[in-house]
Write an enzyme that holds these catalytic residues in place. Structure first.
Site, PDB file in Angstrom:
ATOM      1  N   ASP A   7      -8.183  -9.567  -2.930  1.00 33.77           N
ATOM      2  CA  ASP A   7      -8.963  -8.476  -2.325  1.00 33.77           C
ATOM      3  C   ASP A   7     -10.408  -8.633  -2.770  1.00 33.77           C
ATOM      4  OD1 ASP A   7      -9.461  -6.070  -0.843  1.00 33.77           O
ATOM      5  OD2 ASP A   7      -9.549  -4.974  -2.716  1.00 33.77           O
ATOM      6  N   SER A   8     -11.298  -7.953  -2.053  1.00 34.57           N
ATOM      7  CA  SER A   8     -12.710  -7.968  -2.455  1.00 34.57           C
ATOM      8  C   SER A   8     -12.889  -7.287  -3.815  1.00 34.57           C
ATOM      9  CB  SER A   8     -13.538  -7.236  -1.402  1.00 34.57           C
ATOM     10  OG  SER A   8     -13.083  -5.897  -1.306  1.00 34.57           O
ATOM     11  N   TYR A  39     -16.963  -5.875   0.917  1.00 32.33           N
ATOM     12  CA  TYR A  39     -17.045  -6.817   2.032  1.00 32.33           C
ATOM     13  C   TYR A  39     -17.328  -6.083   3.352  1.00 32.33           C
ATOM     14  CZ  TYR A  39     -14.953 -10.938  -0.329  1.00 32.33           C
ATOM     15  OH  TYR A  39     -14.694 -12.034  -1.129  1.00 32.33           O
ATOM     16  N   GLY A  40     -16.974  -4.800   3.389  1.00 31.03           N
ATOM     17  CA  GLY A  40     -16.975  -4.045   4.649  1.00 31.03           C
ATOM     18  C   GLY A  40     -18.325  -3.905   5.310  1.00 31.03           C
ATOM     19  N   CYS A  70      -6.504  -7.309   1.889  1.00 34.14           N
ATOM     20  CA  CYS A  70      -7.823  -6.800   2.246  1.00 34.14           C
ATOM     21  C   CYS A  70      -7.887  -6.791   3.761  1.00 34.14           C
ATOM     22  CB  CYS A  70      -8.889  -7.736   1.665  1.00 34.14           C
ATOM     23  SG  CYS A  70     -10.571  -7.326   2.139  1.00 34.14           S
ATOM     24  N   ASN A  71      -7.977  -5.611   4.350  1.00 30.46           N
ATOM     25  CA  ASN A  71      -8.025  -5.529   5.811  1.00 30.46           C
ATOM     26  C   ASN A  71      -9.296  -6.151   6.363  1.00 30.46           C
ATOM     27  OD1 ASN A  71      -5.739  -3.591   6.852  1.00 30.46           O
ATOM     28  ND2 ASN A  71      -6.418  -2.874   4.867  1.00 30.46           N
ATOM     29  N   THR A  72     -10.380  -6.015   5.603  1.00 35.47           N
ATOM     30  CA  THR A  72     -11.661  -6.521   6.087  1.00 35.47           C
ATOM     31  C   THR A  72     -11.582  -8.039   6.231  1.00 35.47           C
ATOM     32  OG1 THR A  72     -12.693  -4.684   4.926  1.00 35.47           O
ATOM     33  CG2 THR A  72     -14.152  -6.445   5.658  1.00 35.47           C
ATOM     34  N   GLU A 162     -15.079   1.479  -6.147  1.00 33.67           N
ATOM     35  CA  GLU A 162     -15.372   0.365  -7.070  1.00 33.67           C
ATOM     36  C   GLU A 162     -16.172   0.860  -8.274  1.00 33.67           C
ATOM     37  OE1 GLU A 162     -14.768  -3.219  -6.954  1.00 33.67           O
ATOM     38  OE2 GLU A 162     -13.175  -2.542  -5.614  1.00 33.67           O
ATOM     39  N   CYS A 194      -7.561   0.194   4.989  1.00 35.54           N
ATOM     40  CA  CYS A 194      -8.304  -0.487   3.919  1.00 35.54           C
ATOM     41  C   CYS A 194      -7.471  -0.296   2.662  1.00 35.54           C
ATOM     42  CB  CYS A 194      -9.686   0.148   3.759  1.00 35.54           C
ATOM     43  SG  CYS A 194     -10.555  -0.374   2.256  1.00 35.54           S
ATOM     44  N   THR A 195      -7.254  -1.384   1.929  1.00 32.09           N
ATOM     45  CA  THR A 195      -6.333  -1.276   0.789  1.00 32.09           C
ATOM     46  C   THR A 195      -6.911  -0.464  -0.372  1.00 32.09           C
ATOM     47  OG1 THR A 195      -7.081  -3.457   0.057  1.00 32.09           O
ATOM     48  CG2 THR A 195      -5.025  -3.365   1.320  1.00 32.09           C
ATOM     49  N   HIS A 196      -8.184  -0.141  -0.299  1.00 34.57           N
ATOM     50  CA  HIS A 196      -8.742   0.773  -1.309  1.00 34.57           C
ATOM     51  C   HIS A 196      -8.300   2.223  -1.050  1.00 34.57           C
ATOM     52  CE1 HIS A 196     -11.486  -2.509  -2.344  1.00 34.57           C
ATOM     53  NE2 HIS A 196     -11.953  -1.791  -3.350  1.00 34.57           N
TER      54      HIS A 196
HETATM   55  N1  DGL Z   1      -9.930  -3.278   0.340  1.00 26.80           N
HETATM   56  C1  DGL Z   1     -10.585  -3.986   1.368  1.00 26.80           C
HETATM   57  C2  DGL Z   1     -10.045  -3.681   2.738  1.00 26.80           C
HETATM   58  O1  DGL Z   1      -8.871  -3.522   2.865  1.00 26.80           O
HETATM   59  C3  DGL Z   1     -12.018  -4.231   1.178  1.00 26.80           C
HETATM   60  C4  DGL Z   1     -13.046  -3.302   1.451  1.00 26.80           C
HETATM   61  C5  DGL Z   1     -14.432  -3.783   1.179  1.00 26.80           C
HETATM   62  O2  DGL Z   1     -14.632  -4.650   0.323  1.00 26.80           O
HETATM   63  O3  DGL Z   1     -15.327  -3.263   1.842  1.00 26.80           O
HETATM   64  O4  DGL Z   1     -10.698  -3.618   3.724  1.00 26.80           O
END
Ligand code: DGL
Length: 270
Positions: A7-8, A39-40, A70-72, A162, A194-196
């Site tokens: 993940d990011s 990353y988003g 990470c969905n992004t 984060e 988003c996994t966050h």
């Molecule tokens: N947790 C990530 C996702 O699922 C990353 C989000 C990010 O870094 O912006 O999209």
């Protein structure tokens, strides 16, 4: 045998937790690219290059199979990685498809033509890059017809998580849910894309109301990974030890991860 989870930053820990519970004998190597999160808000080329770099790092750890938790990265880079970059003896999988299969009442890998499903109005919460990719709508259209999707790019939420600022993250969640519900007042289901966001699941559920079914990915990904490894035991990889790695500051990332997972997590430098 080890499987890589990428993940990011901290969000993929929600997936790691579920898969490690489901597969207690498999070593997992987690890599968070905290130095480059979020990353988003990055371009698709940037996300592709960072995700390829992180995936190579996990291959070096003996992980022939890497899950982009990470969905992004799954939305912006995975298709291009699979089509142009991943060698034949390695696999990289994303987190989108198990979620969409659950939403559309499908068994894993059921590729029959799209059909009507019970849920007609879906709220999607995701990062700006994931929303802009329209990957969710594309995958959904392969499997279901007549589903209305309203997507909300949730700027700022990943950054607040984060940084460990839960109060800001909760306030942002409330305002993103309100913004979406002005456009779709009665969603039947909400996707935390988003996994966050499972770290803020209560805030999402409270703002949406008890009638809205909230789908988050961790358990769905754990089930589909178990199924995948049973069908493809050759992708267990040669690594033997579970560990947590970060491109950021290991002591800072360890303390935030420990706070979020409510158990001790120790990261080392990637
Ligand atoms: N947790 C990530 C996702 O699922 C990353 C989000 C990010 O870094 O912006 O999209």
């Amino acid at each position: 045998m080890a499987v890589g989870i990428f993940d990011s930053g901290l969000g993929g820990l929600t997936v790691l937790d579920a898969v490690a519970r489901r597969l207690p004998d498999v070593p997992f190597v987690y890599l968070g690219d905290n130095a480059h999160a979020p990353y988003g808000v990055r371009t698709h080329d940037d996300i592709f290059n960072l995700t390829c770099g992180a995936t190579e790092r996990l291959w070096d750890e003996g992980c022939d199979l890497v899950i982009l938790a990470c969905n992004t990265a799954s939305a912006a880079a995975l298709k291009r990685m699979q089509e142009t970059w991943v060698p034949a003896q390695k696999r990289v999988l994303g987190v989108f498809v198990p979620l969409i299969e659950a939403l559309t009442e499908r068994q894993w890998g059921d590729n029959s033509p799209p059909r009507e499903v019970a849920i007609k109005h879906v709220a999607l919460f995701a990062t700006p890059a994931t929303v802009a990719s329209r990957a969710f709508q594309r995958e959904l259209a392969f499997r279901a017809i007549g589903v209305d999707v309203e997507a909300q790019p949730c700027g700022g939420v990943v950054d607040a998580i984060e940084q460990g600022d839960e109060i800001l993250a909760e306030a942002l969640v409330r305002s993103h849910v309100e913004a979406l519900m002005r456009r779709m007042p009665h969603p039947q289901a909400a996707i935390l894309g988003c996994t966050h966001y499972p770290l803020m699941q209560k805030a999402f559920q409270d703002a949406l109301g008890a009638d809205v079914k909230v789908y988050s990915q961790a358990n769905l990904v754990a089930e589909s990974l178990t199924d995948y490894l049973t069908r493809h035991p050759e992708f267990h990889g040669s690594g033997t030890r579970s560990k947590f790695m970060t491109t950021g500051d290991p002591s800072y990332v360890s303390s935030k991860a420990t706070q979020f997972l409510r158990r001790q997590v120790v990261f080392e430098a990637a």
